[in-house]
Motif scaffolding. Structure first.
Motif, PDB file in Angstrom:
ATOM      1  N   GLY A 161       0.818  -1.211   0.000  1.00 30.53           N
ATOM      2  CA  GLY A 161       0.000   0.000   0.000  1.00 30.53           C
ATOM      3  C   GLY A 161       0.852   1.262   0.000  1.00 30.53           C
ATOM      4  O   GLY A 161       0.559   2.220  -0.726  1.00 30.53           O
ATOM      5  N   VAL A 162       1.922   1.263   0.797  1.00 35.30           N
ATOM      6  CA  VAL A 162       2.835   2.412   0.820  1.00 35.30           C
ATOM      7  C   VAL A 162       3.507   2.572  -0.546  1.00 35.30           C
ATOM      8  O   VAL A 162       3.650   3.695  -1.055  1.00 35.30           O
ATOM      9  CB  VAL A 162       3.890   2.243   1.931  1.00 35.30           C
ATOM     10  CG1 VAL A 162       4.949   3.341   1.840  1.00 35.30           C
ATOM     11  CG2 VAL A 162       3.233   2.273   3.310  1.00 35.30           C
ATOM     12  N   LEU A 163       3.920   1.446  -1.144  1.00 35.59           N
ATOM     13  CA  LEU A 163       4.522   1.506  -2.482  1.00 35.59           C
ATOM     14  C   LEU A 163       3.519   2.046  -3.501  1.00 35.59           C
ATOM     15  O   LEU A 163       3.881   2.802  -4.409  1.00 35.59           O
ATOM     16  CB  LEU A 163       4.997   0.117  -2.910  1.00 35.59           C
ATOM     17  CG  LEU A 163       6.201  -0.454  -2.158  1.00 35.59           C
ATOM     18  CD1 LEU A 163       6.526  -1.854  -2.656  1.00 35.59           C
ATOM     19  CD2 LEU A 163       7.420   0.456  -2.307  1.00 35.59           C
ATOM     20  N   ASN A 164       2.252   1.665  -3.336  1.00 36.27           N
ATOM     21  CA  ASN A 164       1.203   2.211  -4.200  1.00 36.27           C
ATOM     22  C   ASN A 164       1.078   3.715  -4.021  1.00 36.27           C
ATOM     23  O   ASN A 164       0.834   4.453  -4.981  1.00 36.27           O
ATOM     24  CB  ASN A 164      -0.143   1.544  -3.888  1.00 36.27           C
ATOM     25  CG  ASN A 164      -0.518   0.487  -4.905  1.00 36.27           C
ATOM     26  OD1 ASN A 164      -0.214   0.613  -6.080  1.00 36.27           O
ATOM     27  ND2 ASN A 164      -1.167  -0.555  -4.444  1.00 36.27           N
ATOM     28  N   GLY A 165       1.220   4.189  -2.773  1.00 34.67           N
ATOM     29  CA  GLY A 165       1.158   5.619  -2.491  1.00 34.67           C
ATOM     30  C   GLY A 165       2.283   6.371  -3.190  1.00 34.67           C
ATOM     31  O   GLY A 165       2.058   7.443  -3.769  1.00 34.67           O
ATOM     32  N   VAL A 166       3.497   5.800  -3.138  1.00 39.25           N
ATOM     33  CA  VAL A 166       4.635   6.402  -3.843  1.00 39.25           C
ATOM     34  C   VAL A 166       4.363   6.420  -5.350  1.00 39.25           C
ATOM     35  O   VAL A 166       4.623   7.415  -6.034  1.00 39.25           O
ATOM     36  CB  VAL A 166       5.932   5.615  -3.550  1.00 39.25           C
ATOM     37  CG1 VAL A 166       7.094   6.182  -4.362  1.00 39.25           C
ATOM     38  CG2 VAL A 166       6.256   5.667  -2.064  1.00 39.25           C
ATOM     39  N   ASP A 167       3.821   5.323  -5.845  1.00 40.55           N
ATOM     40  CA  ASP A 167       3.495   5.224  -7.271  1.00 40.55           C
ATOM     41  C   ASP A 167       2.452   6.264  -7.665  1.00 40.55           C
ATOM     42  O   ASP A 167       2.545   6.881  -8.731  1.00 40.55           O
ATOM     43  CB  ASP A 167       2.982   3.813  -7.574  1.00 40.55           C
ATOM     44  CG  ASP A 167       2.741   3.602  -9.059  1.00 40.55           C
ATOM     45  OD1 ASP A 167       3.728   3.475  -9.803  1.00 40.55           O
ATOM     46  OD2 ASP A 167       1.568   3.570  -9.463  1.00 40.55           O
ATOM     47  N   ASP A 168       1.452   6.469  -6.806  1.00 42.13           N
ATOM     48  CA  ASP A 168       0.421   7.478  -7.064  1.00 42.13           C
ATOM     49  C   ASP A 168       1.032   8.867  -7.188  1.00 42.13           C
ATOM     50  O   ASP A 168       0.641   9.666  -8.048  1.00 42.13           O
ATOM     51  CB  ASP A 168      -0.620   7.478  -5.936  1.00 42.13           C
ATOM     52  CG  ASP A 168      -1.442   6.198  -5.920  1.00 42.13           C
ATOM     53  OD1 ASP A 168      -1.488   5.517  -6.965  1.00 42.13           O
ATOM     54  OD2 ASP A 168      -2.012   5.883  -4.876  1.00 42.13           O
TER      55      ASP A 168
END
Length: 298
Positions: free
Chosen positions: A37-44
Motif C-alpha cells: 500500500g505504501v509503495l502504491n502511495g509512492v506510485d500514485d
C-alpha cells in the motif's frame, strides 16, 4: 470496499455458521498489504506529478511500458514462464516506448520548460516501473501465504493496500499544505465547483474498481495477465485524448500505437494457441488412457 466486504462476511457466516476470521488476524497478509500500500502511495505520487506535465496521449504511451516491467519482475519474482509470443509482445512494447521517447519533447505543452517536461516524462516512467513491481509482488504474496486465498481475502487485501496508500498521500498533502489548494481549484474549475468535487469523487470510485480488478485478475490468473489487461487500455485512452482534448497525433505516436496494438494481438494469439495445444494434449492423453482401459478389459 466496505459494502462488498460486508456482504462477503455475511455470506460466509451464514454458509459456515461460524465467525469469519478478519484479515487483521493474518499478520503476513496484513503486513504485506501495508507495505504494498505504501509503495502504491509512492506510485500514485509519481504518476500524478508525471501526467500533470505531459499530454494525456504521451503519458498513456509511456505508461504502456508498465507491461515490460511487469513481465521482467514476474520472471524474477514468481518465475513466470514466457512463450515466443509473449517475448514478441514485450519487445514490441519496448520499441514503441523508445520510438515515443526519441522525439519526446516535440509535443511539450506551451509555457513548460524542457526540464519540467523531461522530469514529468521520467517520473511517469518511474511510476510504470514501480507498479510493474507491485503486481508480481501481490502474486508472490498470494503464493507465499499459508492461508487459502479466496474472493473475500482479495477484497480485504485491496482495502488494506488502499488505506495505507491513502495514508501516505494524505500525510504528504498535509505537509505540503495541498488541502488548502482544493477549494481554490474548485472555484477556478471551468465546469463549476460542484462538478469539480463530482470529478474527484468519481475518480476515487473508478480507481478503486481499477485496483480491485488488477489484484482480482492476479488472483484468478497471473500478474502478467493483469499487466496485459492494463496495457489494453492504451488504444482507448490514446483515441479519446485526440478526440476530446484536440491533442496532435504525431507520426511517432502513430507508430508507437501500431506497435502496441501488434503486441496485444501477438500476446493474445499466443495464449489462444497455447491453450488450444494444451487441450489437444489432454484429449490425446485421455484417448490413450481409454484405449488402454479397453484393451485391459478385452
Amino acid at each position: 470496499m466496505l459494502i462488498p466486504l460486508l456482504g462477503c462476511y455475511v455470506y460466509r457466516v451464514r454458509k459456515s455458521k461460524e465467525k469469519a476470521k478478519l484479515f487483521f488476524t493474518k499478520p503476513f497478509l496484513f503486513i504485506s498489504g501495508a507495505v504494498l500500500g505504501v509503495l502504491n502511495g509512492v506510485d500514485d505520487y509519481l504518476y500524478a506529478y508525471g501526467v500533470s506535465k505531459l499530454p494525456v496521449s504521451t503519458s498513456s504511451l509511456i505508461i504502456s511500458t508498465q507491461l515490460v516491467f511487469t513481465a521482467g519482475f514476474a520472471f524474477l519474482i514468481v518465475k513466470q514462464k514466457f512463450t515466443s509470443y509473449t517475448i514478441n509482445a514485450i519487445v514490441l512494447l519496448t520499441v514503441a516506448a523508445i520510438v515515443l521517447g526519441v522525439r519526446a519533447s516535440s509535443d511539450r505543452p506551451n509555457g513548460e520548460s524542457k526540464m519540467e517536461y523531461f522530469t514529468g516524462f521520467f517520473m511517469t516512467l518511474g511510476a510504470s516501473a514501480l507498479y510493474g513491481f507491485v503486481l508480481p509482488m501481490v502474486e508472490f504474496t498470494y503464493k507465499k501465504s499459508k492461508t487459502k486465498i479466496n474472493y473475500t481475502l482479495v477484497i480485504e487485501m485491496q482495502m488494506v493496500m488502499s488505506l495505507f496508500a491513502t495514508a501516505f498521500c494524505t500525510i504528504g498533502m498535509l505537509v505540503n499544505k495541498d488541502f488548502q489548494a482544493v477549494p481554490r481549484e474548485a472555484k477556478a474549475y471551468e465546469l463549476g465547483e460542484e462538478k469539480y468535487y463530482t470529478v474527484l469523487v468519481s475518480n476515487a470510485i473508478v480507481w478503486q474498481f481499477f485496483f480491485l480488478g488488477a489484484v482480482g485478475v492476479i488472483f484468478c490468473a497471473s500478474s502478467l495477465l493483469s499487466g496485459i489487461m492494463i496495457a489494453v487500455l492504451l488504444p482507448l485512452t490514446e483515441s479519446l485524448a485526440v478526440v476530446f482534448y484536440d491533442e496532435k497525433f504525431s507520426p511517432e505516436k502513430g507508430i508507437s500505437l501500431a506497435l502496441s496494438l501488434w503486441a496485444f494481438v501477438s500476446y493474445f494469439y499466443g495464449e489462444y494457441k497455447q491453450t488450444k495445444q494444451l487441450q489437444q494434449s489432454i484429449e490425446s492423453k485421455s484417448s490413450i488412457i481409454n484405449g488402454n482401459a479397453s484393451s485391459s478389459e478385452y
